[in-house]
Design a protein around this motif. Sequence first.
Motif: not given
Length: 180
Positions: A121-148
């Motif tokens: 489920p974490l992989n699928e949420a990450l796969d759906a995340f559009n890196i190119q359209a994300a702001s710096v804050e969105d990128l940081t938030r996505q990493r925090l929600q995924f990595e740990e």
Amino acid sequence: MKTLLTSTVGGIDLSLSNITLTITTTATALMAGLFFAYSCSVNPGLARLADTSYLAAMQSINRAILNPFFLIPFVGLVLLLPFTAYLEYTSPVSPRFLLLAAAAITYIWGVFGITMLKNVPLNEALDAFNIQAASVEDLTRQRLQFEEPWNRWHLIRTIAAVLTSVFTILACLFPSSSKI
């Protein structure tokens, strides 16, 4: 079924139970090695990357791992471990059977179950995340929600994979009480 195949070649017992145990032990070692190597090298290496690079690398890795070299042993062990244990079932139960039953439970719940219920489920949420359209804050938030959480669950499944492999290796050290 318990009298299907039994022969000896050059002093080696080529019974169905021993052939199956050899394949099962090899597959568990491959899975444990994959998860262990990932924990020791890939995760620490990825942790050094900036958010954009980290997220892009994880998306790429998660897509690349869906291949037969991974999927056949990963999914196959869900069937192979219980079957291997079944082939060793006797009354009274043998140490080999008990170790293989423990390996089956550990793998099905600790490796396959955690992967499917937590990491996928974490992989699928990450796969759906559009890196190119994300702001710096969105990128940081996505990493925090995924990595740990991903790394925590990965560590648990790594430990379970290593235990599964140890159980199957120990099972090899006991004589088969099966006649298959």
